[in-house]
Motif scaffolding. Structure first.
Motif, PDB file in Angstrom:
ATOM      1  N   LEU A   1      46.652 112.963 -22.226  1.00 23.76           N
ATOM      2  CA  LEU A   1      47.427 111.789 -21.817  1.00 23.76           C
ATOM      3  C   LEU A   1      46.595 110.795 -21.022  1.00 23.76           C
ATOM      4  O   LEU A   1      46.818 109.585 -21.118  1.00 23.76           O
ATOM      5  N   ASP A   2      45.640 111.264 -20.227  1.00 23.79           N
ATOM      6  CA  ASP A   2      44.849 110.365 -19.383  1.00 23.79           C
ATOM      7  C   ASP A   2      43.659 109.756 -20.117  1.00 23.79           C
ATOM      8  O   ASP A   2      42.877 109.012 -19.520  1.00 23.79           O
ATOM      9  N   ASN A   3      43.509 110.085 -21.398  1.00 27.27           N
ATOM     10  CA  ASN A   3      42.387 109.549 -22.159  1.00 27.27           C
ATOM     11  C   ASN A   3      42.848 108.855 -23.439  1.00 27.27           C
ATOM     12  O   ASN A   3      42.149 108.878 -24.460  1.00 27.27           O
ATOM     13  N   GLY A   4      44.022 108.260 -23.362  1.00 26.73           N
ATOM     14  CA  GLY A   4      44.497 107.426 -24.462  1.00 26.73           C
ATOM     15  C   GLY A   4      45.054 108.182 -25.640  1.00 26.73           C
ATOM     16  O   GLY A   4      45.158 107.618 -26.736  1.00 26.73           O
ATOM     17  N   GLY A   5      45.420 109.461 -25.468  1.00 29.67           N
ATOM     18  CA  GLY A   5      45.921 110.257 -26.581  1.00 29.67           C
ATOM     19  C   GLY A   5      47.388 110.586 -26.456  1.00 29.67           C
ATOM     20  O   GLY A   5      48.026 110.342 -25.426  1.00 29.67           O
TER      21      GLY A   5
ATOM     22  N   LEU B   1      40.678 110.475 -28.769  1.00 32.09           N
ATOM     23  CA  LEU B   1      40.476 110.337 -27.334  1.00 32.09           C
ATOM     24  C   LEU B   1      39.291 109.422 -27.030  1.00 32.09           C
ATOM     25  O   LEU B   1      38.397 109.241 -27.858  1.00 32.09           O
ATOM     26  N   GLY B   2      39.302 108.867 -25.831  1.00 36.62           N
ATOM     27  CA  GLY B   2      38.192 108.050 -25.374  1.00 36.62           C
ATOM     28  C   GLY B   2      36.979 108.894 -25.048  1.00 36.62           C
ATOM     29  O   GLY B   2      37.044 110.125 -24.952  1.00 36.62           O
ATOM     30  N   VAL B   3      35.855 108.222 -24.844  1.00 39.02           N
ATOM     31  CA  VAL B   3      34.595 108.923 -24.570  1.00 39.02           C
ATOM     32  C   VAL B   3      34.681 109.735 -23.285  1.00 39.02           C
ATOM     33  O   VAL B   3      34.061 110.791 -23.154  1.00 39.02           O
ATOM     34  N   ARG B   4      35.478 109.276 -22.333  1.00 33.91           N
ATOM     35  CA  ARG B   4      35.571 109.959 -21.041  1.00 33.91           C
ATOM     36  C   ARG B   4      36.111 111.378 -21.174  1.00 33.91           C
ATOM     37  O   ARG B   4      35.874 112.226 -20.312  1.00 33.91           O
TER      38      ARG B   4
END
Length: 500
Positions: A11-15, A66-69
């Motif tokens: 949830l915290d990485n755009g998913g 998901l984002g790279v982070r």
């Protein structure tokens, strides 16, 4: 990697958390697959069974990337149910919900050691050789009541009985075959041994405490070693049929039980559950200290205490459940709580891997920056206080003639005090309003300049902080204005006449 509702890594990485036959890909996995949200990918699972490689496939829809982070590895996040299905398939089991073929693994027997019942005491060199068999180095001669406490009955006097085991580890049927081959012949009667178990049994529908003992031996070997009775199931056999396995010989002192009856044993399993196992009474024997069961059945009961095991009453088979999970992911509310959680789990015997060093560096940096902030803040507040006092005092000096005229016209001292105080309060409110507006304008551009996910901000000032800052500013302004008010209170009406 298994995931589920509320997973902050997703949830915290755009998913979006996947469900059913959906998945979430890491950025690097998506780039290698050339996949994007909405695409369908095929996952293939392989296993080795019976000397051949087998494979099964499942089609998954990519719900998000998901984002790279989120990580720099090739990862696919799927519901826990799919990970469980993959583990079952790799264990050789059937997974009907995905149409993957396989078998249901049967429970195996594990033992605490072996009982060696000799006709005569072997020479010492022979005992030394037996002690080294398969690394079973714990070799103890049972004396007197120890024999009945381990076997459930007393052996003929003068017959030496030894217990062969290994320290804190189970032994298995292959060890039994090895001991049989090494000892051989009629030198000793060898019994796979399990520590006696105290359980509850349903006898005629009523619960009763019973003690279970493991014993298996052929009638011929029992007769050679002077035994007074035999057990119908004979010697231990790894491939015993359910009819041969689910039997028991009960003591004559066990009232209300006769040959042919069925008693139901409540066996504890891994996870504190109870497994109900029906066994048929095939003999009633005097002199027993408890219920005798086949060694293989007792071995299965021992395994049930270590691994999830169930009994299928229709097929009369013991089936192994899946193993427990080896790891889990845990998220703390803040980094300050990570160390406390680590100590808690390690005290429970659970090994924990955390980013303790990185967290401590961040916390040390936070403590250092906080000290620097308060040092700058104290210097700024002290400078602002001195500047405000000087400004208000200068204002009083400039307005001395006007204030003395007001005193000459009859205004009292307390009323004159309100002028510098009001001046300081208005100045503080105006300066505070300008500072707050300036902050929010700068925060808007800072948060726009830095890339964050929707709803995330770096530069934030909570409303409670704004209220506290305004209150502190008014307090400082009030303190500063008191000095100017005290100067204004000393102005005499004669000052106006003197100026005239």
């Amino acid at each position: 990697i298994p995931t589920g509702p509320g997973d902050p890594l997703i949830l915290d990485n755009g998913g979006q958390v996947p469900f059913g036959r959906q998945c979430v890909l890491s950025r690097f996995a998506a780039e290698k697959l050339g996949a994007s949200p909405g695409d369908r990918i095929v996952a293939r699972v392989t296993r080795s069974r019976g000397g051949r490689i087998e494979g099964a496939m499942v089609t998954l829809r990519v719900r998000s990337v998901l984002g790279v982070r989120a990580g720099a590895r090739d990862e696919i996040f799927v519901p826990l149910s799919l990970v469980d299905a993959v583990e079952k398939y790799k264990d050789g089991r059937e997974v009907p919900e995905y149409g993957w073929p396989g078998e249901q693994p049967l429970a195996y027997g594990s033992f605490d050691g072996f009982i060696l019942w000799f006709n005569r005491l072997p020479p010492s060199y022979r005992l030394i050789r037996i002690r080294t068999i398969a690394g079973l180095t714990r070799f103890h001669r049972l004396q007197g009541g120890e024999i009945a406490a381990n076997l459930g009955f007393a052996t003929p006097a003068g017959k030496p009985v030894f217990r062969l085991a290994v320290y804190r580890r189970p032994v298995y049927f292959e060890h039994y075959n090895l001991v049989q081959n090494k000892v051989g012949g009629g030198e000793a009667l060898i019994v796979p041994w399990v520590k006696p178990m105290s359980v509850t049994a349903l006898v005629g529908g009523r619960p009763a405490p019973v003690k279970l003992f493991a014993f298996s031996a052929s009638p011929r070997m029992i007769k050679i070693h002077g035994g007074a009775f035999t057990v119908p199931w004979g010697r231990a056999d790894e491939k015993s049929s359910p009819d041969r396995l689910l039997q028991t010989v009960v003591p004559a002192a066990m009232r209300g039980v006769k040959k042919g009856d069925v008693i139901r044993l409540k066996i504890p399993t891994k996870g504190a559950a109870l497994m109900t196992v029906p066994v048929r009474v095939v003999g009633v024997q005097a002199g027993l200290r408890g219920v005798l069961l086949p060694s293989m059945l007792m071995g299965v009961f021992r395994t049930a205490g270590l691994r999830a095991t169930g009994f299928d009453p229709r097929r009369r088979l013991f089936l192994l459940g899946r193993r427990g999970y080896s790891t889990f992911r845990l998220y703390a509310r803040t980094i300050d709580e990570v160390e406390g959680l680590r100590r808690f789990f390690e005290a429970e015997g659970i090994e924990v891997s955390t980013k303790a060093r990185e967290i401590e560096r961040v916390r040390a940096m936070d403590r250092g920056l906080t000290k620097v902030f308060w040092l700058v803040a104290i210097v700024g507040i002290a400078g602002g206080l001195a500047s405000l006092i000087a400004s208000l005092l200068a204002t009083v000096e400039r307005k001395k003639r006007d204030l003395s005229v007001l005193r000459l016209m009859g205004m009292s001292g307390p009323n004159v005090l309100s002028f510098p105080i009001a001046n300081g309060v208005y100045l503080a409110l105006g300066g505070g309003a300008v500072a707050i507006v300036f902050f929010y304008i700068m925060a808007f551009f800072i948060n726009r300049a830095l890339e964050f996910l929707p709803g995330e901000k770096m530069c934030v000032l909570p409303v409670s902080y704004v209220v506290a800052a305004v209150g502190l500013t008014l307090a400082v302004a009030g303190l500063a204005s008191l000095f100017a008010a005290a100067r204004a209170a000393t102005i005499e009406p004669a000052e106006a006449l003197r100026d005239e």
